[in-house]
Design an enzyme around this catalytic site. Sequence first.
Site, mmCIF file in Angstrom:
data_model
loop_
_atom_site.group_PDB
_atom_site.id
_atom_site.type_symbol
_atom_site.label_atom_id
_atom_site.label_comp_id
_atom_site.label_asym_id
_atom_site.label_seq_id
_atom_site.Cartn_x
_atom_site.Cartn_y
_atom_site.Cartn_z
ATOM 1 N N ARG A 57 0.857 -1.194 0.000
ATOM 2 C CA ARG A 57 0.000 0.000 0.000
ATOM 3 C C ARG A 57 0.888 1.237 0.000
ATOM 4 N NH1 ARG A 57 -2.441 1.119 5.429
ATOM 5 N NH2 ARG A 57 -1.102 2.941 5.349
ATOM 6 N N HIS A 97 -3.675 4.837 4.389
ATOM 7 C CA HIS A 97 -4.799 3.892 4.376
ATOM 8 C C HIS A 97 -6.000 4.482 3.641
ATOM 9 C CE1 HIS A 97 -7.835 1.056 5.636
ATOM 10 N NE2 HIS A 97 -8.508 2.009 6.229
ATOM 11 N N TYR A 107 2.944 5.817 11.740
ATOM 12 C CA TYR A 107 3.240 4.433 12.127
ATOM 13 C C TYR A 107 4.155 3.690 11.156
ATOM 14 C CZ TYR A 107 -0.759 3.829 8.928
ATOM 15 O OH TYR A 107 -1.612 3.881 7.849
#
Lengths: 326, 358
Positions: free
Chosen positions: B256, B260, B269
């Site tokens: 990815r 998100h 993160y």
Amino acid sequence: MAEQTMVGALNMALARAMTDDHDVVLFGEDVGKDGGVFRVTDGLLDRFGPDRVLDTPLSEAAIAGVAVGAAAQGLRAVAEIQFSGFAYPAIDQMVNHAARLRNRTRGRLSCPMVLRMPYGGGIRAPEHHSESPEAMFAHIPGLRVVIPSSPRRAYGLMLAAIRDPDPVVFLEPKRRYRAVREDVPDDGVALPLDRCFIERDGGDVTLVAWGAMLAECHTAAEALAGKGVQAEIIDVATLKPFDADTVCASVEKTGRCVVVQEATLTGGFASEVAATLAERTLAALRAPIERVAGWDTVMPLPRLEALYMPGVARIVAACDRAMSYA
Amino acid sequence: MKEVATFSISHTGIIDADGKATGELPAFARDAAELIRLYRTMVLTRSFDARAIALQRTGRLGTYGSSLGQEAAAVGVGAAMRPDDVLLPSFRETGAQLLRGVSLRELFLYWGGDERGSDFQAAREDFPICVPVGSQAPHAAGVALAFKLRQQPRVAVCVFGDGATSKGDVAEAANIAGAWNLPVVFVVVNNGWAISVPRDAQSAAGTLAQKAIAAGMPGVQVDGNDVVAVRVVVGEAIERARRGEGPGWIEALTYRLADHTTADDASRYRDPAEVTAAWKADPIARLRTWLVASGAWGRQQEQDLLQACTAEVDAAAAAYLETPPQAPETVFDYLYATLPAALAEQRARFLAEAPRHG
Ligand SMILES: Cc1ncc(C[n+]2csc(CCOP(=O)(O)OP(=O)(O)O)c2C)c(N)n1
Ligand SMILES: [Mg+2]
């Protein structure tokens, strides 16, 4: 014409629906050879074969979710959850998908499924086998929630539920499964959904109930009649969508209402009935609306179960209070 | 003690990150026009993606989940399906949906908050985008059950992420698909992350492909950034299922590259160095390298394609932005096949109170 228990009537309705419509398929845990733990599907595997009566793995989310997928393809999926206490993994599928598929695709896909499950107490069953979760389902837009109270009503409502183009949660009061027998003609005639049924006429107080509580209400009405109080009894039958008109018309006439539910009190469907009456019939009310319900406790295990179940004494007492209210 | 079961998981890659063939090319990949079709769909997906984010950033689209970097996984799946198969996607399968005939305008409508975006005019039986993670997996088994009972040679294809493989409904769907030998293929798009949770924290399983083994179906891994390999491996599983030989499960390894969703900030993160490294495996660049090396593609074609994709996305975005909202009553009118009498009064009250729409 044979007299039928509710189990027999449901079995007859399922067989009738399967005979009439080749797209009707049944599946669930132990519904095949075993005929379901309550025998509701007894003999259907032999009659309709393994392509139409399927034993699933022990898998409630899959049972409901597979029904959604199969229904989207046009099968009339009639899926059984063995006991309502085990429906929780299936509820995600009912709430997030079955109830919404038509709406979220603007009618492109739909979900003509029935999720059947025995519910309720009174048969001294083990833990987790006796609760009444109808209000949770009745809270969900897009679902129908249907509860029969007698063999004949079970037959007609089950046929209607299977023929309905939208998802139906069909809760079967297992305490009534074999409680009475009545003539149930296998005439293929469905009862109307979204309609309450007036079971007994009376001008003094309206008793509103569903499922196993109807029998309690009838006994209570006899006792009340002995005291000269005429109770009208309404079987809600379809909780969602709720036929408030029928209930309100009755309360306009009687001016008193006692709603009886086996489920725990708080947030139960009786509260919805009471709130609707408060909104729409306040001027006609001659006494506060009463709810006779299960206590707000965890369902006791069988030795104390009877203390939980709303029964005739509590119903009569509530009616007495209503009758003697200033 | 004796060994009662063993398993192994294969990994397939055909065109590597440098755009070189490492395995034998399948027949379809020797047809440059077909490869260009896949390439084009990946590029279009990326153009759509960039526009969706731009529209979101300017307040004209809702929260959007990017498929940046995952184009090959989606396009490979879409290309492996037949028109009358059924796709049950998650929310990053734009490339597959485009090949299925879902329009860019429909996708804009969906992400823009309009139910008509799921009323696909072409892929009538495909499922809409699924937000509750993994919950569409049992539907795929149900669709496959209908195919099987009706003896239709069709396959349900369900796509979900690495995070979804931790869910009970996914495990239940796989299990029942195996037990009933259903014509369904599950594709795990393992992009390394489930929001902030990395793949290794998601499961102690060495691969997510092996989750298939316990359900009694083959599980294989594929380079999810290699559209040729994805199409081959997913295609094999689909055709196997179509022949009645049971369900399949593919883990497609990808990454990815984006946050998100537009509501996320992955820098909280995730090490940016990891993202930079992952760009080296970009599925679009590698196929372009391959096409250029094979003489089927050049600077001019690339320019033309980018222009064409931009124009197509422009037109779809304009069509989306020009689409007026639905009439207020549609809030009620698709709940049931026919409006229950009990809802008629509420609907009337709602209409009386609803602000007028222009
Ligand atoms: C059942 C459920 N839980 C949580 C969420 C919130 N959520 C949306 S996407 C996501 C992560 C999904 O990860 P993965 O399955 O790997 O798919 P990806 O987003 O990487 O494509 C989460 C936690 C959700 N949509 N559904
Ligand atoms: Mg992921």
